[in-house]
Scaffold this active site. Structure first.
Site, mmCIF file in Angstrom:
data_model
loop_
_atom_site.group_PDB
_atom_site.id
_atom_site.type_symbol
_atom_site.label_atom_id
_atom_site.label_comp_id
_atom_site.label_asym_id
_atom_site.label_seq_id
_atom_site.Cartn_x
_atom_site.Cartn_y
_atom_site.Cartn_z
ATOM 1 N N GLU A 90 0.834 -1.205 0.000
ATOM 2 C CA GLU A 90 0.000 0.000 0.000
ATOM 3 C C GLU A 90 0.865 1.250 0.000
ATOM 4 O O GLU A 90 1.990 1.235 0.502
ATOM 5 C CB GLU A 90 -0.841 0.049 1.277
ATOM 6 C CG GLU A 90 -1.782 -1.098 1.430
ATOM 7 C CD GLU A 90 -2.500 -1.050 2.771
ATOM 8 O OE1 GLU A 90 -2.366 -0.040 3.492
ATOM 9 O OE2 GLU A 90 -3.183 -2.024 3.070
ATOM 10 N N CYS A 103 3.140 8.616 1.622
ATOM 11 C CA CYS A 103 3.590 7.642 2.609
ATOM 12 C C CYS A 103 3.834 6.337 1.850
ATOM 13 O O CYS A 103 2.920 5.819 1.205
ATOM 14 C CB CYS A 103 2.515 7.462 3.687
ATOM 15 S SG CYS A 103 2.945 6.210 4.910
ATOM 16 N N CYS A 110 5.667 -7.122 7.460
ATOM 17 C CA CYS A 110 6.628 -6.559 8.409
ATOM 18 C C CYS A 110 6.933 -7.590 9.494
ATOM 19 O O CYS A 110 6.053 -8.354 9.900
ATOM 20 C CB CYS A 110 6.062 -5.294 9.054
ATOM 21 S SG CYS A 110 7.265 -4.464 10.123
ATOM 22 N N CYS A 114 4.359 -5.342 15.809
ATOM 23 C CA CYS A 114 3.498 -4.425 16.572
ATOM 24 C C CYS A 114 2.099 -5.048 16.584
ATOM 25 O O CYS A 114 1.509 -5.265 15.515
ATOM 26 C CB CYS A 114 3.462 -3.045 15.928
ATOM 27 S SG CYS A 114 5.105 -2.336 15.740
ATOM 28 N N CYS A 117 -0.985 -3.612 14.554
ATOM 29 C CA CYS A 117 -0.772 -3.179 13.171
ATOM 30 C C CYS A 117 -1.179 -4.265 12.188
ATOM 31 O O CYS A 117 -0.814 -5.436 12.352
ATOM 32 C CB CYS A 117 0.701 -2.839 12.981
ATOM 33 S SG CYS A 117 1.158 -2.574 11.265
ATOM 34 N N CYS A 333 -1.442 1.867 8.132
ATOM 35 C CA CYS A 333 -0.568 0.920 7.481
ATOM 36 C C CYS A 333 -1.148 -0.501 7.398
ATOM 37 O O CYS A 333 -1.477 -1.101 8.394
ATOM 38 C CB CYS A 333 0.702 0.981 8.311
ATOM 39 S SG CYS A 333 1.798 -0.329 8.334
HETATM 40 S S1 SF4 Z 1 3.621 -0.472 12.860
HETATM 41 FE FE1 SF4 Z 1 3.380 -2.214 11.449
HETATM 42 S S2 SF4 Z 1 4.674 -1.748 9.678
HETATM 43 FE FE2 SF4 Z 1 5.303 -0.359 11.351
HETATM 44 S S3 SF4 Z 1 6.968 -1.473 12.370
HETATM 45 FE FE3 SF4 Z 1 5.112 -2.030 13.475
HETATM 46 S S4 SF4 Z 1 4.413 -3.957 12.470
HETATM 47 FE FE4 SF4 Z 1 5.912 -2.959 11.102
#
Ligand code: SF4
Length: 356
Positions: A90, A103, A110, A114, A117, A333
């Site tokens: 994205e 962005c 990833c 997190c 996320c 994100c």
């Molecule tokens: S917020 Fe999402 S994309 Fe950003 S570092 Fe954490 S897991 Fe990765």
């Protein structure tokens, strides 16, 4: 087939030299790519016809397909892009006054973990190439009318940018080059969850960009639970590396803190965060959580956000509450990609975070 936007080492320049094509043709092609917004090699009208016909035999120009394109009334536009191997990423265009900020993503998925996320739920599939990172920029630039140009870049989309510095730095060199997109490095911000060795590398190799470090918790106990990778790092090393980057670069340092209702938004969290940041020349961006379908985390109330910010301001911390632009189009994100994946299969429901 070589991606024509792949900058290191520049394959186009070598290809033209092999054929004895004069150097000014290279500059003409770059102009078409970065300024002329050419849709194809054929559209590069001041190149000889023979060159326009030969280029597609060796170079690909567009390697991504727009799978979805969402817009909101506030001018935010989001692209869901399919890469040549079928993976999806994205990227977003944000309008704010005269600012035209994009962005961009640096990885498919990833690995940072997190918990709130959407991007990291399935881990990381691969790094993007430098050409793919530049292509995102150009696709977003082409959403603007002819008389508007991109002004800012935040590397804050899918993925951990500092885990893909080998591709990111050449891509950002193209973005900031006067013969590329011409966006000043002062208007480019790299956002990281905090990988000290990579921050140190950035300090050594390239100090021109702003750095934003995502904290999300005021101590390691809580951060270990919210940002899984923190277990191997720790806030102390991250802040030390960020301080060193600020000293080496003199560039603006920002800390990011996503506020999750009931988890990290209490007065005590604000007090501990203030203690952590006291004496540091940095801006703190507080970002009320943007809910993700299927995840159990909630946006804090306006009163909770105000209370949190008041404690920090009273302690002398420079705080800014970031508006959640484009929340109607899953702008945080990884949300659009996740929505697309959910439409094709049903993943297991994540369980709520239980704080020890
Ligand atoms: S917020 Fe999402 S994309 Fe950003 S570092 Fe954490 S897991 Fe990765």
């Amino acid at each position: 087939m070589i991606h024509i936007l792949e900058p290191t080492p520049d394959p186009l320049q070598a290809w033209l030299a092999e054929r004895g094509v004069p150097g000014f043709r290279f500059r003409q092609i770059r102009h078409w790519l970065f300024t002329g917004r050419a849709a194809s090699f054929e559209a590069m009208s001041d190149l000889p016809k023979s060159l326009r016909e030969e280029l597609p035999g060796s170079f690909s120009l567009w390697t991504m397909r727009v799978v979805d394109h969402k817009k909101t009334e506030d001018g935010t536009e989001k692209l869901l892009l399919e890469l040549s191997d079928g993976q999806q990423i994205e990227c977003v265009l944000l309008r704010d006054g005269v600012r035209r900020t994009i962005c961009i993503s640096t990885q498919v998925g990833c690995a940072m973990g997190c918990v709130f996320c959407a991007s990291g739920l399935a881990g990381v599939a691969r790094n993007l190439t430098a050409g793919e990172i530049v292509e995102q920029m150009l696709l977003l630039d082409r959403l603007l009318p002819a008389d508007e140009r991109l002004s800012h870049i935040v590397v804050m989309g899918m993925g951990e940018p500092l885990a893909n510095l080998d591709a990111l730095l050449p891509a950002l060199a193209e973005a900031s080059s006067p013969t590329g997109l011409g966006i000043s490095a002062r208007r480019i911000t790299i956002s990281t969850v905090g990988l000290p060795p990579a921050i140190e590398r950035l300090s050594r190799e390239n100090c021109r960009f702003n750095l934003a470090v995502s904290l999300h918790a005021p101590d390691d106990h809580l951060r270990d639970q919210l940002v899984k990778v923190n277990k191997n790092i720790g806030l102390g090393d991250i802040l030390q590396a960020a301080d060193a980057y600020f000293e080496a670069s003199g560039r603006r340092l920002t800390y990011e803190y996503v506020l999750l209702a009931g988890l990290n938004d209490q007065v005590e969290h604000a007090r501990r965060l203030a203690a952590l940041l006291r004496g540091r020349t940095a801006l703190l961006n507080v970002i009320p959580y943007n809910p993700v379908a299927g995840l159990p985390y909630r946006t804090p109330s306006g009163a909770a956000v105000d209370r949190f910010v008041e404690v920090l301001r009273a302690a002398g911390i420079n705080v800014f509450v970031r508006e959640r632009k484009g929340s109607k189009i899953d702008a945080a994100c990884g949300q659009l990609r996740r929505a697309n994946m959910l439409a094709s299969k049903t993943p297991p429901e994540p369980t709520p975070l239980e704080l020890a």
